[in-house]
Design a protein around this motif. Structure first.
Motif, mmCIF file in Angstrom:
data_model
loop_
_atom_site.group_PDB
_atom_site.id
_atom_site.type_symbol
_atom_site.label_atom_id
_atom_site.label_comp_id
_atom_site.label_asym_id
_atom_site.label_seq_id
_atom_site.Cartn_x
_atom_site.Cartn_y
_atom_site.Cartn_z
ATOM 1 N N VAL A 41 50.214 30.006 13.449
ATOM 2 C CA VAL A 41 50.712 29.813 14.808
ATOM 3 C C VAL A 41 50.550 31.111 15.587
ATOM 4 O O VAL A 41 50.939 32.183 15.107
ATOM 5 C CB VAL A 41 52.203 29.413 14.803
ATOM 6 N N SER A 42 49.986 31.019 16.780
ATOM 7 C CA SER A 42 49.904 32.191 17.652
ATOM 8 C C SER A 42 50.976 32.072 18.727
ATOM 9 O O SER A 42 51.302 30.983 19.196
ATOM 10 C CB SER A 42 48.519 32.304 18.292
ATOM 11 N N SER A 53 56.663 41.523 19.442
ATOM 12 C CA SER A 53 55.990 42.104 18.280
ATOM 13 C C SER A 53 56.964 42.312 17.128
ATOM 14 O O SER A 53 56.649 42.011 15.968
ATOM 15 C CB SER A 53 55.349 43.439 18.683
ATOM 16 N N ARG A 54 58.159 42.806 17.417
ATOM 17 C CA ARG A 54 59.160 42.991 16.368
ATOM 18 C C ARG A 54 59.575 41.663 15.752
ATOM 19 O O ARG A 54 59.746 41.543 14.541
ATOM 20 C CB ARG A 54 60.399 43.688 16.937
ATOM 21 N N LEU A 55 59.768 40.677 16.598
ATOM 22 C CA LEU A 55 60.174 39.367 16.098
ATOM 23 C C LEU A 55 59.104 38.766 15.203
ATOM 24 O O LEU A 55 59.411 38.255 14.113
ATOM 25 C CB LEU A 55 60.463 38.431 17.273
ATOM 26 N N VAL A 56 57.858 38.815 15.631
ATOM 27 C CA VAL A 56 56.764 38.269 14.825
ATOM 28 C C VAL A 56 56.677 38.996 13.485
ATOM 29 O O VAL A 56 56.453 38.379 12.436
ATOM 30 C CB VAL A 56 55.440 38.360 15.606
ATOM 31 N N SER A 57 56.882 40.312 13.513
ATOM 32 C CA SER A 57 56.858 41.085 12.269
ATOM 33 C C SER A 57 57.951 40.619 11.318
ATOM 34 O O SER A 57 57.715 40.436 10.113
ATOM 35 C CB SER A 57 57.035 42.571 12.583
ATOM 36 N N ARG A 58 59.146 40.392 11.843
ATOM 37 C CA ARG A 58 60.237 39.922 10.997
ATOM 38 C C ARG A 58 59.975 38.515 10.466
ATOM 39 O O ARG A 58 60.260 38.212 9.303
ATOM 40 C CB ARG A 58 61.555 39.939 11.774
ATOM 41 N N LEU A 64 56.351 33.466 7.433
ATOM 42 C CA LEU A 64 55.692 32.518 8.333
ATOM 43 C C LEU A 64 54.336 33.048 8.796
ATOM 44 O O LEU A 64 54.191 34.242 9.082
ATOM 45 C CB LEU A 64 56.568 32.245 9.561
ATOM 46 N N PRO A 65 53.350 32.165 8.916
ATOM 47 C CA PRO A 65 52.010 32.571 9.357
ATOM 48 C C PRO A 65 51.936 32.639 10.882
ATOM 49 O O PRO A 65 51.258 31.850 11.529
ATOM 50 C CB PRO A 65 51.114 31.467 8.792
ATOM 51 N N PRO A 104 45.512 35.613 19.849
ATOM 52 C CA PRO A 104 45.156 34.261 20.312
ATOM 53 C C PRO A 104 44.118 33.623 19.398
ATOM 54 O O PRO A 104 43.580 34.265 18.491
ATOM 55 C CB PRO A 104 44.575 34.516 21.705
ATOM 56 N N GLY A 105 43.860 32.341 19.629
ATOM 57 C CA GLY A 105 42.762 31.686 18.935
ATOM 58 C C GLY A 105 43.149 30.589 17.982
ATOM 59 O O GLY A 105 42.297 29.826 17.536
ATOM 60 N N HIS A 106 44.419 30.489 17.641
ATOM 61 C CA HIS A 106 44.833 29.428 16.721
ATOM 62 C C HIS A 106 45.089 28.129 17.481
ATOM 63 O O HIS A 106 45.515 28.129 18.635
ATOM 64 C CB HIS A 106 46.098 29.838 15.961
ATOM 65 N N ALA A 107 44.864 27.029 16.809
ATOM 66 C CA ALA A 107 45.094 25.725 17.436
ATOM 67 C C ALA A 107 46.575 25.505 17.719
ATOM 68 O O ALA A 107 46.940 24.860 18.702
ATOM 69 C CB ALA A 107 44.553 24.610 16.533
#
Length: 465
Positions: A92-93, A109-114, A121-122, A127-130
């Motif tokens: 997921v992007s 960015s911090r949230l995605v890292s956590r 979680l992937p 960008p670029g993911h469906a």
């Protein structure tokens, strides 16, 4: 799903002087409110930069986790049942659009890292993911015109704010009609403070990814409309990890998911024991309705206070001694501070006594102590105010709540000033200013809060003299 604006009773109306995500288009969205349990950094508060750290906390048993998972994943906040389990399948992007506030990219960015390191979680900001979650920042006035009770919220399948406005009641914007998640859009006010931005990112993105419901009984979760917790907790990360376990997939029925969870939790949380059977612990709709009326803006003050008392009575009838009982008392206290201080003090004392027995409810206890400290300051009991502030500071810091930290230091400053300790008072004011840069978002907001707390101190001095 989200933070209801009306639920910000957990904010800061300090005594009488200090008089807020959503989903389904077929129903009025609930939402995250705009500034109650606002969190912050454990690093450099003066820079307004938060450091991402795994949240501490003791997890419940796997049986309790599984019970909560089923209620979080198979109902909407309105009480509508969901017939199937859904999630994103594959990477997921997550991206930002609109007039993006300066703090938002770093917070995301911090949230995605956590989400990656703690829940596995992937997710990525590339960008670029469906599969795509888009956070769109919208002028606050425009949001309030369309969804007045929502400070921020999330919907499936919408491609823009204009698309949502035109099609909010279309079936494709209804979570109950989703069979597999592929797109979600989060809406946040462009004028939100740094803390409000982070609050909304944590709750709305996590609900775009996972649970679509909020439960009042959860003390240590952002998925609770009491809005005390604002940053994803260890509990939340465990539930998100379970959501994306390989044993699960979109389209599963409730019995299928329940069966799979008996393998999922022992694998991802070995210390939690076997899932086995569990005792249901639903919240009656009468309690939810009473709390929503108490926290809402449509009823009179007397009606709201009556609704809070009804929630207290429902809690007693249910035999509750946990978060739901405490929050009912807290709501009653907050609605009583202006015209019935005796009731307010009794309600806050009851709420605090309950919260202090609940593991993971430190931030709730800190909010209660802030209210009690404000009462003590207005009563001329400066030493008591300082003691209450000192007890609240540690859980407020652990809860990463900068606005609460700033308010506590303001109370401490006025209390020390009352006692003639000008050096300690000035130090507390400087501490407050550092936290306020992140929590309140502007010097003007800090000055307004400081004036409110100073008014309490003057009232206290008049009482003493």
């Amino acid at each position: 799903m989200g933070r209801p604006l009306v639920a910000r009773l957990s904010a800061f109306a300090l005594v009488s002087a200090l008089a807020a995500c959503a989903s389904a288009p077929m129903e009025e969205p609930t939402a995250r409110a705009s500034s109650a349990a606002i969190d912050l950094p454990l690093a450099d508060p003066s820079a307004g930069v938060a450091t991402s750290v795994p949240r501490s906390g003791v997890l419940p048993s796997n049986a309790a986790l599984a019970r909560d998972f089923m209620e979080l994943s198979f109902s909407l906040e309105s009480g509508r049942a969901l017939s199937r389990f859904t999630r994103f399948e594959g990477p997921v992007s997550i991206g930002l659009e609109g007039p993006v506030p300066p703090s938002a990219p770093q917070e995301l960015s911090r949230l995605v890292s956590r989400l990656g390191s703690e829940a596995g979680l992937p997710v990525t900001t590339a960008p670029g993911h469906a599969n795509r979650i888009t956070v769109e920042f919208v002028p606050k006035r425009a949001m309030q015109a369309e969804v007045p009770n929502a400070a921020c919220f999330v919907v499936p399948n919408m491609v823009s704010w204009d698309d949502y406005r035109a099609n909010r009641r279309d079936a494709r914007a209804d979570w109950a009609q989703v069979t597999q998640r592929s797109a979600a859009r989060v809406f946040i006010p462009a004028e939100a403070t740094p803390q409000e931005v982070r609050d909304c990112l944590h709750e709305e993105i996590s609900q775009a990814l996972g649970p679509l419901n909020d439960l009042y009984r959860l003390p240590e979760s952002v998925w609770n409309d009491d809005n005390f917790q604002a940053v994803l907790t260890r509990y939340d990360m465990m539930q998100l990890k379970a959501t994306y376990a390989p044993e699960l997939h979109s389209g599963m029925s409730a019995p299928e998911v329940m069966s799979a969870l008996r393998q999922v939790y022992p694998r991802i949380n070995p210390a939690g024991g076997a899932v086995g059977s569990w005792q249901e612990n639903p919240t009656p709709r009468s309690y939810v309705n009473a709390i929503e009326k108490a926290l809402g803006a449509r009823a009179s003050t007397a009606q709201r206070k009556g609704a809070a008392m009804q929630a207290v009575q429902i809690s007693a009838a249910q035999g509750w001694h946990g978060p739901r009982a405490a929050f009912a008392w807290f709501a009653l206290g907050r609605l009583s501070v202006k015209d019935d201080p005796d009731t307010a003090l009794r309600a806050f004392a009851n709420a605090g006594a309950i919260y202090r027995t609940i593991p993971g409810a430190g931030i709730q206890s800190a909010h209660v102590d802030m209210q009690l400290a404000a009462f003590a300051l207005s009563a001329g009991r400066a030493q008591d105010a300082i003691a209450l502030v000192n007890r609240a500071l540690s859980p407020a810091l652990e809860g990463e709540n900068a606005a609460l930290m700033a308010t506590l230091y303001l109370i401490r400053a006025e209390a020390y000033e009352t006692l003639g300790n000008h050096a300690q008072a000035q130090a507390a004011r400087l501490d407050s200013e550092q936290w306020a840069r992140y929590g309140f978002g502007s010097d003007a907001a800090l000055r307004a809060r400081a004036a409110e707390v100073a008014a309490l101190a003057r009232a206290g001095e008049r009482r003493v003299n």
